[in-house]
Design an enzyme around this catalytic site. Structure first.
Site, short mmCIF file in Angstrom:
data_model
loop_
_atom_site.label_atom_id
_atom_site.label_comp_id
_atom_site.label_asym_id
_atom_site.label_seq_id
_atom_site.Cartn_x
_atom_site.Cartn_y
_atom_site.Cartn_z
N LYS A 1 0.84 -0.89 -0.04
CA LYS A 1 -0.15 -0.27 -0.12
C LYS A 1 0.84 1.57 -0.22
O LYS A 1 1.58 1.72 0.79
CB LYS A 1 -0.99 -0.14 1.34
N ARG B 1 -4.90 7.88 -4.06
CA ARG B 1 -5.98 7.26 -5.00
C ARG B 1 -6.41 7.99 -6.68
O ARG B 1 -6.55 9.26 -5.94
CB ARG B 1 -6.88 6.40 -4.41
#
Lengths: 330, 515
Positions: free
Chosen positions: B223, B228
Site C-alpha cells: 500500500k 488514489r
C-alpha cells in the site's frame, strides 16, 4: 452656566455639582441617579438612589434589599439642589429611562443612558425630549449596524426549529431585558409551546410577568431532560456543565453584535439572531436629527462613527470617554 | 436571491456536515431551475464569473458613503464585501432571482460592470447584498465541496452518489438535465469524453479476520503512501481524477503527458525521483494547484503506480475477475518511466504477509492491500473482496496544552485538543486531535479541562501541563507553518495516560527522529 460645568465626567462617572449627584456612577457615591438596571449602570453601595420604580425593583432583585442606604422613585420633575431632574422612557429594558437635567439658567441636558427606538413589547417606547445637549450612547455607532425588523429574527429562529425538529435550540440572551425580549418576539411570531429558561433567568422573567408582560408558558431548564425545543439561557451558561444535558443542540445568540459575522464566529454560534435593545445607526442618527440638539456628547461604544456623523451634519460633538460601561445587555 | 442568501448565511455558521447536506438538499428541493443549479455551482466553485476586484468595490462604496465612515466600518468588520453589504443604502428591494445576478456577472462588459453592480446592490436587501458580493468576488467560503453536492443530490431520492460521480464531468451549470433526471426524467447522455468511473474501495482488516480466509484466494501488494487516482485516456482526451471524482489534471501535466494509452486505470499518484518514491509530504506540494511551474515539475516529478484496469482498448473489464484484469495490466506497455505497475507480493500464509508488513522495504509503504483474485471491480466499499491492512500507527506521548469546546453533539464539552512535546523546559505545540476517545473518556477529559484551566481565550482554554495522552498518527511531514517544524497526518488520541507524569512525556527530538 455652560453645559460642561452642569454635568461632566469624573472618575466615578457623570457628575452634576449643582445637584450633588452622579448619573450611573461606576463606584459608590453619596447620591446616584440610575438610568436602568443593567449591572454596569446600576451598582450597589450608593447612599441615596433615585430611579424609576421598575429599576429600583430590579436592583433589589439583583443585589438584595440593602443595595443602597435610601431610595426614591422618580416621579415627575424633581428638584435636586440647584437643578430639576426628570425621567423619561428610553425603550431599552423594562424601567429604563433617560434623565433630563434642567438648570435654572443654562442649557438643558438629556442623558439617554442606553436607548432603543425599535418597538419592544416588554417596555415603554423611547420618548424624544427636546434638549440643548443630548448625551448618546454609541454601542452600535457605525453605519454597518442596521438591525432588521426583530420579527424577522424570530421567524428565522422558528424556521431553524422547523428545519431541525429533533434538535433543541439553545438561545443565549442576557438575563435582564434581552431574554424577555426574545421570548416575547417568539410569542408574537405565533409560537405557543412551552419555552424552557435557565435558572438564572427565572427571577427577572417572573418580575416581567408580574409587571404585565406576557411571556406565555415558561418551564425550568434544570432537569436532565428538558421537554422543550426552545431553551433560553444567559450566554455564560454555554461554557458551563449545564449545557451538557443537551444532545445535539443548535446554539444561537441574540445580540446586535450578530450583525457582524466575525463577532458571531468568535462566539462559536450556529444561529446568530440580530436582536438588539440598543439604537442602531439609522435610528441613532435619526434621533440626533429629530432632537437637533445644539451639542452632542457621546458616552461609550464606537464614538468615532457618531462624532464623524455629527461633523458631517455640522453639529458640535465630543466623546466623554467614560470607561467601565460594558455591553451587558448585548 | 433571498433563499440563496439565507442558505449561504446558514451554511457559513453550520459546522456539521450532515446539517449542511440537509440544508442544501432542502434548498434544492424548494428552488426552481435554473436558480438551484447556479447556486450549486457557486457553492462548489464550479461557476466561472467575471471577478470583481476589491478596489472596484471600494470605489463603488465611496460613491454612497463618506470615506471616513467607510474606513471606520471596514476596520471594525474586517471583510470588505461584508462591510459594503452592510453599509450600502437600502434601495427599492424587488428580490431579483439568482439567475439574474449570475447573468449580470457572466455577460456584463468590463466598462459597464461597476454601474451594473451598483444597480444590482440597490435592488437587494442586506444579506442578499452580501451573497451577491461574495459571488462577484469569487469566494463564498461555505465549506461545500462538489462531493458534498453529489451527496445532497443523491439525498433527493433519485440517482445514487456513484451514478452522479460517473456523470458529473459531462454536466455543466445550471444542471437542468440533471435535475430532470433526479425528478424521474431521462438519464442525461454522458457528453464528456474520458469520464470518471466510481472506484472500488477496501475495508480495514487485521490478522484475526484474515485467518478465517484462505491466502490462496488473494493477491497482496504494497500500500503506497500517495493518493488514489483514476487515470483516463479516451480518444485523445486525458484526465486524472481523485477517488471522489475531482478532476486534478491541471496540477499534473507531467502525468497527463505520460498517459499514452487508451483506457481507464486505477493506481497511486506518487512523487518519484530516480525510481525512489518520495514521502507523501513531497506529493502534497503538488496537490490543490490550478497550475504548476517548471521548477516544481522538475523538483517534484509525479508518476503513477497502477494496480487495476477498468477499461482497456475499448473493453470494459469491470465485471471480469481481478486475475484477468491483472493479466491485461501486466501485459500492457506504458512506454514511459513515469508509469509502472504495482508488483504482487509472494506469500503462502498470512504470517508470511505479516512479516512483510512488519518490515517493508521503504518507509513510504503504509501497509499491504489484499484483494480477492476473483473479485469484480464494483463501486463503493463492499466488505470482503478488498482489504487494507495498514501498518501500525506511530505514537508519541504528548501533553495536553489547550482545549476548545466542540459543536453539535459535543456542545458544552471540551473536545478539541492541542498537544505538545518537550523542547528543553518548554512544551511546543505539535498538533491537534479531535477524536480517538470514547464518550466516557470525553466526559473525563472535559472534567480534567475544567479543573485545570489556567487561562481562557473565548472558547479556548489553556491547561496546566499535567495530562499525558498517547497520540497515534499515520505519518509525519516537515512543515514551516507549524512552530514545531513538523506536521502529523491524521493524529488522534489513542490512549489517555492518567498514570504518566507530564515530565516523562516525549521530547520534540523523538518526533524529529521519526522523519
Amino acid at each position: 452656566m455652560r453645559a460642561d460645568s452642569i454635568l461632566f465626567p469624573t472618575e466615578s462617572g457623570l457628575y452634576c455639582p449643582e445637584g450633588g449627584f452622579h448619573i450611573d456612577p461606576l463606584r459608590p457615591v453619596e447620591r446616584a441617579l440610575i438610568t436602568h438596571g443593567h449591572s454596569d449602570h446600576a451598582r450597589s453601595g450608593h447612599g441615596a438612589v433615585m430611579a424609576t420604580r421598575e429599576t429600583l425593583d430590579i436592583m433589589r432583585l439583583r443585589m438584595g434589599p440593602d443595595f443602597a442606604a435610601s431610595t426614591q422613585i422618580a416621579d415627575g420633575p424633581t428638584r435636586i439642589g440647584g437643578v430639576t431632574v426628570s425621567f423619561h422612557p428610553a425603550g431599552h429594558v423594562l424601567g429604563s429611562a433617560q434623565i433630563a437635567v434642567t438648570p435654572d439658567r443654562g442649557p438643558k441636558i438629556v442623558v439617554s443612558g442606553d436607548y432603543c427606538r425599535a418597538p419592544n413589547p416588554t417596555c415603554l417606547p423611547f420618548e424624544p425630549v427636546p434638549c440643548d445637549v443630548f448625551v448618546t450612547e454609541a454601542t452600535f455607532g457605525l453605519p454597518v449596524f442596521r438591525f432588521p425588523e426583530p420579527l424577522t429574527q424570530a421567524a428565522k429562529l422558528l424556521a431553524s426549529m422547523a428545519e431541525f425538529p429533533d434538535r433543541q435550540h439553545l438561545i443565549g440572551a442576557y438575563a435582564l431585558g434581552k431574554a424577555q425580549h426574545v421570548i416575547s418576539l417568539v410569542r408574537e411570531a405565533g409560537y405557543a409551546a412551552p419555552i424552557a429558561i435557565h435558572g438564572a433567568l427565572k427571577t427577572l422573567c417572573d418580575y416581567y410577568i408580574g409587571q404585565g408582560v406576557d411571556l406565555g408558558e415558561l418551564i425550568p431548564a434544570t432537569a436532565d431532560e428538558v421537554p422543550a425545543q426552545l431553551v433560553i439561557a444567559p450566554p455564560s451558561a454555554f461554557a458551563s456543565l449545564w449545557v451538557q444535558r443537551f444532545r445535539d443542540p443548535v446554539i444561537g445568540f441574540a445580540s446586535g453584535w450578530m450583525a457582524v459575522r466575525a463577532r458571531a464566529r468568535q462566539r462559536g454560534v450556529e444561529l446568530p439572531l440580530i436582536i438588539s435593545d440598543h439604537v442602531d445607526w439609522p435610528s441613532l442618527t435619526a434621533t440626533l436629527t429629530e432632537l437637533a440638539p445644539s451639542e452632542v456628547w457621546v458616552t461609550h461604544g464606537t464614538e468615532d462613527g457618531v462624532i464623524r456623523w455629527c461633523e458631517l451634519a455640522q453639529t458640535p460633538a465630543r466623546p466623554l470617554r467614560l470607561v467601565g460601561y460594558e455591553d451587558e445587555a448585548e | 436571491m433571498k433563499a440563496f442568501a439565507s442558505l449561504l448565511e446558514r451554511l457559513a455558521f453550520t459546522p456539521s456536515r450532515n446539517a449542511k447536506l440537509q440544508l442544501v438538499r432542502h434548498y434544492l428541493e424548494r428552488t426552481p431551475d435554473p436558480d438551484r443549479g447556479w447556486a450549486l455551482a457557486a457553492m462548489t466553485g464550479d461557476l466561472q464569473l467575471r471577478t470583481v476586484t476589491p478596489s472596484m468595490l471600494r470605489g463603488l462604496a465611496a460613491e454612497r458613503l463618506d470615506e471616513k465612515l467607510l474606513a471606520l466600518s471596514y476596520d471594525f468588520v474586517g471583510d470588505l464585501a461584508e462591510t459594503i453589504a452592510l453599509v450600502w443604502p437600502d434601495g427599492a428591494e424587488d428580490d431579483p432571482s439568482l439567475s439574474q445576478a449570475v447573468d449580470l456577472l457572466r455577460t456584463t462588459g468590463k466598462v459597464a460592470l461597476p454601474a451594473a453592480i451598483s444597480a444590482m446592490l440597490d435592488r437587494l436587501g442586506p444579506s442578499e447584498r452580501l451573497a451577491f458580493l461574495k459571488l462577484a468576488t469569487g469566494n463564498l467560503r461555505v465549506g461545500f465541496s462538489a462531493r458534498m453536492a453529489r451527496m445532497a443530490l443523491a439525498g433527493m431520492g433519485g440517482p445514487s452518489v456513484p451514478d452522479l460521480e460517473e456523470l458529473w464531468h459531462g454536466l455543466s451549470p445550471p444542471y437542468v438535465p440533471l435535475f430532470d433526471w433526479i425528478a424521474g426524467g431521462a438519464r442525461p447522455e454522458n457528453a464528456a469524453r474520458a469520464p470518471f468511473r466510481p472506484v472500488m474501495l477496501a475495508t480495514p482488516t487485521d490478522l484475526e479476520e484474515l485467518r478465517a480466509l484462505s491466502p490462496d484466494d488473494f493477491y497482496a501488494e504494497w500500500k503506497w503512501d500517495g493518493i488514489r487516482v483514476q487515470a483516463v485516456s479516451d480518444e485523445g482526451i486525458r484526465r486524472l481524477y481523485s477517488r471522489t471524482g475531482e478532476d486534478i489534471s491541471e496540477a499534473f501535466p507531467d502525468v497527463i503527458d505520460a498517459m499514452d494509452f487508451d483506457g481507464t486505470a486505477d493506481g497511486e499518484l506518487l512523487v518519484r525521483r530516480d525510481g525512489e518514491i518520495a514521502p507523501f509530504g513531497e506529493l502534497q506540494k503538488r496537490l490543490n494547484r490550478k497550475s504548476v511551474g517548471k521548477g516544481l515539475l522538475a523538483s517534484h516529478p509525479a508518476g503513477l503506480r497502477l494496480y487495476d484496469l477498468l477499461i482497456w482498448l475499448g473493453r470494459d473489464l469491470r465485471s471480469e475477475p481481478l486475475h484477468q484484469r491483472r493479466a491485461v495490466l501486466d501485459a500492457a506497455d506504458f512506454g514511459d518511466a513515469r508509469i509502472d505497475v504495482s508488483s504482487l507480493l509472494k506469500f503462502a500464509t498470512w504470517d508470511d504477509l505479516a512479516k512483510l508488513r512488519a518490515d517493508p522495504p521503504a518507509t513510504v509503504i503504509e501497509g499491504v492491500m489484499i484483494k480477492r483474485r476473483d473479485s469484480a471491480y464494483v463501486s463503493g466499499r463492499p466488505r470482503g473482496p478488498w482489504f487494507k491492512w495498514k501498518r501500525d500507527p506511530m505514537v508519541v506521548d504528548a501533553v495536553l496544552i489547550y482545549a476548545q469546546r466542540g459543536h453539535g453533539k459535543r456542545s458544552g464539552f471540551h473536545s478539541d485538543f492541542t498537544f505538545g512535546l518537550w523542547d528543553g523546559p518548554e512544551l511546543v505545540p505539535v498538533g491537534k486531535a479531535y477524536f480517538g476517545f470514547t464518550d466516557a473518556e470525553l466526559r473525563e477529559l472535559d472534567k480534567f479541562v475544567r479543573a485545570n484551566t489556567t487561562e481562557r481565550y473565548g472558547p479556548v482554554r489553556a491547561l496546566a501541563p499535567k495530562l499525558v495522552v498517547e497520540v497515534a498518527f499515520e505519518g509525519l511531514n516537515r512543515s514551516s507553518r507549524h512552530r514545531s517544524g513538523v506536521a502529523m497526518r491524521f493524529p488522534r488520541i489513542s490512549r489517555i495516560r492518567w498514570d504518566k507524569p507530564a515530565a516523562e512525556a516525549d521530547h520534540l527530538a523523538t518526533l524529529e527522529a521519526l522523519l
